[in-house]
Design an enzyme around this catalytic site. Structure first.
Site, short mmCIF file in Angstrom:
data_model
loop_
_atom_site.label_atom_id
_atom_site.label_comp_id
_atom_site.label_asym_id
_atom_site.label_seq_id
_atom_site.Cartn_x
_atom_site.Cartn_y
_atom_site.Cartn_z
N SER A 179 0.85 -1.19 0.00
CA SER A 179 0.00 0.00 0.00
C SER A 179 0.88 1.24 0.00
CB SER A 179 -0.94 -0.03 1.21
OG SER A 179 -1.85 1.04 1.17
N THR A 180 0.84 2.04 1.05
CA THR A 180 1.61 3.28 1.11
C THR A 180 3.10 2.99 0.94
OG1 THR A 180 0.04 3.99 2.79
CG2 THR A 180 1.94 5.41 2.39
N HIS A 205 -2.72 -1.03 -3.38
CA HIS A 205 -3.91 -0.19 -3.17
C HIS A 205 -3.84 1.03 -4.09
CE1 HIS A 205 -4.26 -1.89 1.18
NE2 HIS A 205 -4.83 -2.68 0.29
N MET A 298 0.06 1.33 5.03
CA MET A 298 -0.67 1.81 6.20
C MET A 298 -1.83 0.87 6.48
SD MET A 298 -2.17 5.67 6.72
CE MET A 298 -3.18 5.62 5.23
N ASP A 301 -4.37 -4.44 6.19
CA ASP A 301 -4.84 -5.30 5.11
C ASP A 301 -3.74 -6.28 4.69
OD1 ASP A 301 -6.60 -6.27 3.16
OD2 ASP A 301 -5.77 -4.92 1.64
#
Length: 354
Positions: A179-180, A205, A298, A301
């Site tokens: 993600s991030t 994401h 972050m 998930d």
């Protein structure tokens, strides 16, 4: 006991309404302080000479200097987490890729109409992104695309849990969730892999319409082939399939081969695509025939899905804190005992190649 210093935020946007709304939303958070705002990058640079911000909220289309040029200048002179907050990014995937390539920490899309109400509705997600940016190691990697807050569902909303491990086959592959910070981390990992490496399935994401451009960019940079996944695609050596934004990616077995399905379903852990959904499908269909890697991001998930993969016999790995931009998803996976080993970013390509 001294209270921690608030995260200092600078807002750069040519819309007075947007500047006002963003400032009001940020200042409601006790750990965030808006230290100034500017209608274009030239004014922003004057303001930053007096006090440098911890995080910058930046529009793209502005007078005198565009946001991409300003972003590149910042990342060269004084690397700082920059969250792009622009309506242009919603319709301009190529512009988004330019922002990510220039070092944007996050991409936050706003509509061309009803901006005020949209920003107020999305305030929780935007504040969370600013907090993550304030704690990030921006010189290591940066990025992410944000989503409007939704109810937090588990992977049960999409797939039932595994009922047993699968028999070993000669087809092997790896599943990656991030993600991030993941866009540049994936670029590093995938560009290091040879064409002979086992196939890969990837959830990064990202909103709709951006993943196709992201996959195309990686395909141009990497020796392996990279493309946005479509239902029916076979997982093959030297090919990485990227989950489309707004859809879940699941792996299914057909004989000794593995294919993917792209399905519409509710967000899981507030994300669509969700790493948990991908990892659960891999646990269900592949077991010991797969490897799972959870990288910078972050939230949590993918942590439960990685644990399900490990329990199904897969090899599982998590990126270490030192090389993560945001140590959220890997940290939760490690805490749950989902990761067999913890690896630096530089060690991940070798594990995927073997």
């Amino acid at each position: 006991m001294n209270r921690p210093q608030p995260i200092k935020v600078l807002i750069v946007d040519d819309s007075a309404v947007v500047r006002q709304v963003l400032a009001e939303l940020m200042n409601k958070a006790p750990d965030i302080e808006v230290i100034g705002h500017a209608m274009d990058p030239i004014f922003a640079m004057d303001r930053m000479q007096k006090q440098w911000p911890d995080v910058i909220l930046l529009d793209i289309e502005m007078p005198r200097m565009d946001g991409i040029t300003f972003l590149k200048k910042i990342m060269v002179e004084h690397p700082t987490p920059v969250i792009i907050c622009s309506s242009l990014t919603e319709k301009g995937a190529e512009t988004t890729m330019q922002a990510l390539g220039a070092g944007a920490f996050a991409i936050f899309t706003k509509p061309t109409m009803g901006v005020k109400s949209f920003l107020q509705e999305a305030a929780q997600e935007l504040v969370a992104s600013v907090r993550a940016a304030g704690a990030a190691r921006v010189s290591r990697i940066p990025r992410l695309a944000l989503h409007k807050p939704t109810a937090k569902l588990s992977a049960d909303a999409v797939l039932a849990a595994s009922t047993g491990a699968m028999a070993v086959t000669t087809d092997r592959f790896s599943a990656i969730g991030t993600s991030t910070g993941g866009t540049q981390a994936l670029e590093y990992v995938l560009s290091a892999l040879p064409r002979t490496c086992p196939g890969l399935v990837v959830v990064q994401h990202m909103p709709e319409r951006f993943t196709a451009a992201f996959a195309e960019r990686l395909d141009n940079l990497c020796e392996i082939r990279v493309r946005e996944a479509k239902t029916g695609d076979r997982i093959m050596p030297g090919l990485a399939l990227i989950a489309p934004g707004g859809k879940h990616l699941v792996v299914k077995r057909s004989g000794a081969q593995y294919h993917v399905d792209v399905i519409g379903a509710p967000p899981v852990n507030r994300h669509c695509p969700s790493v948990d959904v991908l990892f659960r499908s891999v646990a269900n269909s592949a077991g010991a025939n797969a490897k799972g890697v959870i990288m910078t991001g972050m939230g949590d998930d993918g942590a439960r899905g990685l644990l399900e993969m490990r329990e199904a016999g897969a090899r599982t790995f998590a990126q270490d804190e030192e090389s993560c931009v945001v140590f959220g998803m890997p940290k939760e996976a490690i805490r749950m005992g989902a990761a067999e080993r913890v690896l630096s970013l530089s060690e991940i390509p070798e594990v995927l190649e073997r």
